[in-house]
Design an enzyme around this catalytic site. Structure first.
Site, PDB file in Angstrom:
ATOM      1  N   ALA A   1      67.913  49.440  -2.664  1.00 32.35           N
ATOM      2  CA  ALA A   1      68.423  48.152  -2.209  1.00 32.35           C
ATOM      3  C   ALA A   1      69.153  47.380  -3.301  1.00 32.35           C
ATOM      4  O   ALA A   1      69.524  46.220  -3.095  1.00 32.35           O
ATOM      5  CB  ALA A   1      67.266  47.310  -1.663  1.00 32.35           C
TER       6      ALA A   1
ATOM      7  N   ARG B   1      60.671  74.102  -8.564  1.00 36.65           N
ATOM      8  CA  ARG B   1      61.281  74.595  -9.813  1.00 36.65           C
ATOM      9  C   ARG B   1      61.510  73.481 -10.814  1.00 36.65           C
ATOM     10  O   ARG B   1      61.539  73.734 -12.017  1.00 36.65           O
ATOM     11  CB  ARG B   1      62.604  75.317  -9.500  1.00 36.65           C
ATOM     12  CG  ARG B   1      62.409  76.648  -8.796  1.00 36.65           C
ATOM     13  CD  ARG B   1      63.655  77.503  -8.884  1.00 36.65           C
ATOM     14  NE  ARG B   1      63.431  78.794  -8.244  1.00 36.65           N
ATOM     15  CZ  ARG B   1      63.708  79.066  -6.971  1.00 36.65           C
ATOM     16  NH1 ARG B   1      64.238  78.112  -6.201  1.00 36.65           N
ATOM     17  NH2 ARG B   1      63.470  80.247  -6.462  1.00 36.65           N
TER      18      ARG B   1
ATOM     19  N   HIS C   1      64.389  54.529 -10.099  1.00 34.55           N
ATOM     20  CA  HIS C   1      65.745  54.527  -9.546  1.00 34.55           C
ATOM     21  C   HIS C   1      66.595  55.526 -10.330  1.00 34.55           C
ATOM     22  O   HIS C   1      67.591  55.174 -10.955  1.00 34.55           O
ATOM     23  CB  HIS C   1      66.346  53.126  -9.598  1.00 34.55           C
ATOM     24  CG  HIS C   1      65.726  52.189  -8.629  1.00 34.55           C
ATOM     25  ND1 HIS C   1      66.074  52.144  -7.298  1.00 34.55           N
ATOM     26  CD2 HIS C   1      64.733  51.273  -8.776  1.00 34.55           C
ATOM     27  CE1 HIS C   1      65.343  51.237  -6.669  1.00 34.55           C
ATOM     28  NE2 HIS C   1      64.513  50.697  -7.544  1.00 34.55           N
TER      29      HIS C   1
ATOM     30  N   ASP D   1      55.529  45.313  -4.424  1.00 35.90           N
ATOM     31  CA  ASP D   1      56.993  45.305  -4.371  1.00 35.90           C
ATOM     32  C   ASP D   1      57.448  44.298  -3.320  1.00 35.90           C
ATOM     33  O   ASP D   1      58.461  44.493  -2.643  1.00 35.90           O
ATOM     34  CB  ASP D   1      57.546  46.696  -4.072  1.00 35.90           C
ATOM     35  CG  ASP D   1      58.997  46.851  -4.530  1.00 35.90           C
ATOM     36  OD1 ASP D   1      59.477  45.986  -5.293  1.00 35.90           O
ATOM     37  OD2 ASP D   1      59.656  47.821  -4.116  1.00 35.90           O
TER      38      ASP D   1
ATOM     39  N   ASN E   1      59.628  56.975  -4.453  1.00 35.02           N
ATOM     40  CA  ASN E   1      60.749  56.211  -3.921  1.00 35.02           C
ATOM     41  C   ASN E   1      61.861  56.103  -4.956  1.00 35.02           C
ATOM     42  O   ASN E   1      61.609  55.828  -6.121  1.00 35.02           O
ATOM     43  CB  ASN E   1      60.303  54.802  -3.510  1.00 35.02           C
ATOM     44  CG  ASN E   1      59.285  54.825  -2.381  1.00 35.02           C
ATOM     45  OD1 ASN E   1      58.205  54.290  -2.497  1.00 35.02           O
ATOM     46  ND2 ASN E   1      59.639  55.457  -1.283  1.00 35.02           N
ATOM     47  N   ALA E   2      63.115  56.297  -4.519  1.00 39.89           N
ATOM     48  CA  ALA E   2      64.299  56.140  -5.358  1.00 39.89           C
ATOM     49  C   ALA E   2      64.271  57.066  -6.578  1.00 39.89           C
ATOM     50  O   ALA E   2      64.574  56.673  -7.699  1.00 39.89           O
ATOM     51  CB  ALA E   2      64.462  54.691  -5.804  1.00 39.89           C
TER      52      ALA E   2
ATOM     53  N   GLY F   1      51.974  52.765   3.783  1.00 40.84           N
ATOM     54  CA  GLY F   1      52.126  53.767   4.827  1.00 40.84           C
ATOM     55  C   GLY F   1      53.559  53.963   5.268  1.00 40.84           C
ATOM     56  O   GLY F   1      53.831  54.837   6.088  1.00 40.84           O
ATOM     57  N   THR F   2      54.493  53.160   4.755  1.00 35.66           N
ATOM     58  CA  THR F   2      55.906  53.258   5.114  1.00 35.66           C
ATOM     59  C   THR F   2      56.731  53.776   3.947  1.00 35.66           C
ATOM     60  O   THR F   2      57.446  54.767   4.053  1.00 35.66           O
ATOM     61  CB  THR F   2      56.455  51.888   5.570  1.00 35.66           C
ATOM     62  OG1 THR F   2      55.706  51.437   6.694  1.00 35.66           O
ATOM     63  CG2 THR F   2      57.927  51.986   5.936  1.00 35.66           C
ATOM     64  N   HIS F   3      56.630  53.099   2.795  1.00 35.18           N
ATOM     65  CA  HIS F   3      57.363  53.547   1.618  1.00 35.18           C
ATOM     66  C   HIS F   3      56.888  54.919   1.155  1.00 35.18           C
ATOM     67  O   HIS F   3      57.667  55.707   0.612  1.00 35.18           O
ATOM     68  CB  HIS F   3      57.214  52.544   0.478  1.00 35.18           C
ATOM     69  CG  HIS F   3      57.999  51.300   0.649  1.00 35.18           C
ATOM     70  ND1 HIS F   3      57.561  50.254   1.417  1.00 35.18           N
ATOM     71  CD2 HIS F   3      59.206  50.933   0.166  1.00 35.18           C
ATOM     72  CE1 HIS F   3      58.469  49.282   1.393  1.00 35.18           C
ATOM     73  NE2 HIS F   3      59.478  49.674   0.647  1.00 35.18           N
TER      74      HIS F   3
END
EC number: 3.5.1.25
Length: 386
Positions: free
Chosen positions: A154, A243, A211, A294, A235-236, A270-272
């Site tokens: 984002a 490997r 990120h 977050d 995430n990100a 439970g989403t991210h």
């Protein structure tokens, strides 16, 4: 000496009929508090021959160290990445409102922004002790702008940056003075990032990897340069591959400095992160798990359009998920582990003798019933009022 004498003369509070989180276990013990710190009752009895001035019955509830949120972008309509004329009042509002969530300390987080925003906002958010006015501010978490374009999430692409020839001076030109900064999230694959990591850690600032499209070797090299944290694991960042597991591989890497603990933030909603992935990470490296919210400015406001830094976000539905681990492990992930990450484990994130008396009272469903900072009641649920 005068401060010690003053503490010795302060009132002694004894919290009874409770289960205390100590040493990774919930123990049926009383908690003793004096002068804002956890007190050793044996010294009180045998050296001072004193008893408690006041006893508080906790009704069998859990007493855990106050929660520490090292990644929170705002809440209740306040956006920490907005350069308003009075940033401090917004931080104060969030600090006050998160007491009801059991948070006693936090790191206000700024997402990728233009330099003029950092220069205006960062000086207005100093480190501040907690109290009846709100949770304590431990220092800022600057997430970006030195991150990957491919994994920006984002974060607005127009304000992303890479390091110039004089990398650390470039960072200073972007952020301004670092006096109020505690954590910086960056992508370790960026050129000259390692000299920046070394310069930040030399100043006592925690460097987090996130990120990013870094492979495992680049992540390991960043740890050798001083990085100790991973921003919202999974995430990100590059997905796990057998490997080359990328940054995720740091959880089980055998190519890290001896004795170095890598911590990793996770958004356990439970989403991210799928609950199964959360369980995998926890089972692989439970000592490093740091629960973060977050949270965005929409926290506490519900669905609709809200800001996040320089852009708008649409919120449609809010969910929460409790990790599949023991209560003790979950509580330590929200208190002890973030304290260890920031080097504060002697004073925060623990109920050991001598630590700050920042703690939260929870029922068996882990709903917050009361929040204490320095041994002082700063928030109480209506249902818990006598």
């Amino acid at each position: 000496m005068r401060g010690e004498q003053g503490a010795a003369g302060a009132r002694v509070l004894q919290f009874t009929n409770c289960r205390i989180l100590r040493g990774g276990k919930l123990l049926r013990e009383d908690l003793w508090v004096r002068g804002g710190r956890i007190l050793d009752p044996e010294k009180l009895f045998f050296e001072e021959r004193r008893v408690a001035d006041e006893r508080r019955d906790c009704g069998g509830r859990i007493l855990a160290p106050g929660f520490i949120d090292v990644q929170i972008n705002g809440g209740f309509g306040v956006d920490f990445s907005q350069a308003t004329e009075d940033v401090g009042s917004g931080v104060a509002l969030v600090a006050r409102r998160i007491l009801s969530h059991g948070v006693t300390s936090f790191c206000p987080t700024l997402v990728t922004s233009p330099p003029e925003v950092y220069h205006k906002v960062v000086p207005q958010i100093p480190v501040k002790s907690g109290g009846p006015h709100g949770a304590g501010v431990l220092g800022l978490h600057l997430e970006g702008p030195f991150i990957s374009r491919e994994k920006r999430g984002a974060h607005p692409e127009a304000h992303l940056r890479s390091f110039e020839a004089d990398a650390f001076q470039d960072l200073l030109a972007t952020y301004g003075p670092l006096d109020n900064v505690r954590i910086v999230t960056l992508a370790p694959e960026l050129g000259r990032s390692h000299e920046v990591i070394r310069a930040l850690t030399a100043r006592g600032i925690c460097v987090s990897l996130g990120h990013s499209v870094a492979d495992l070797r680049a992540a390991e090299d960043a740890v050798w340069s001083g990085a100790t944290f991973i921003t919202h694991l999974f995430n990100a960042m590059l997905p796990f591959h057998h490997r080359d597991p990328g940054i995720v591989g740091l959880l089980t890497s055998d190519r890290l400095p001896a004795g170095r603990c890598i911590f990793y933030g996770m958004i356990a909603d439970g989403t991210h992160t799928n609950p199964a992935a959360l369980r995998i990470a926890h089972r692989a490296h439970p000592q490093g798990l740091v629960l973060v919210t977050d949270a965005i400015p929409a926290l506490g406001l519900g669905n609709g359009r809200h800001t996040l830094g320089q852009q708008e976000v649409e919120v449609d539905g809010l969910t929460a998920y409790v990790a599949g681990c023991s209560v003790e492990s979950a509580l330590e992930a929200a208190s002890l582990h973030p304290a260890q990450l920031l080097g504060l484990e002697k004073s925060k994130g623990t109920l050991d003798f001598g630590a700050d008396a920042d703690f939260v009272v929870l029922d068996d469903s882990l709903h917050v019933q009361a929040t204490y900072i320095s041994g002082e009641l700063v928030w109480q649920a209506d249902a818990a009022r006598q």
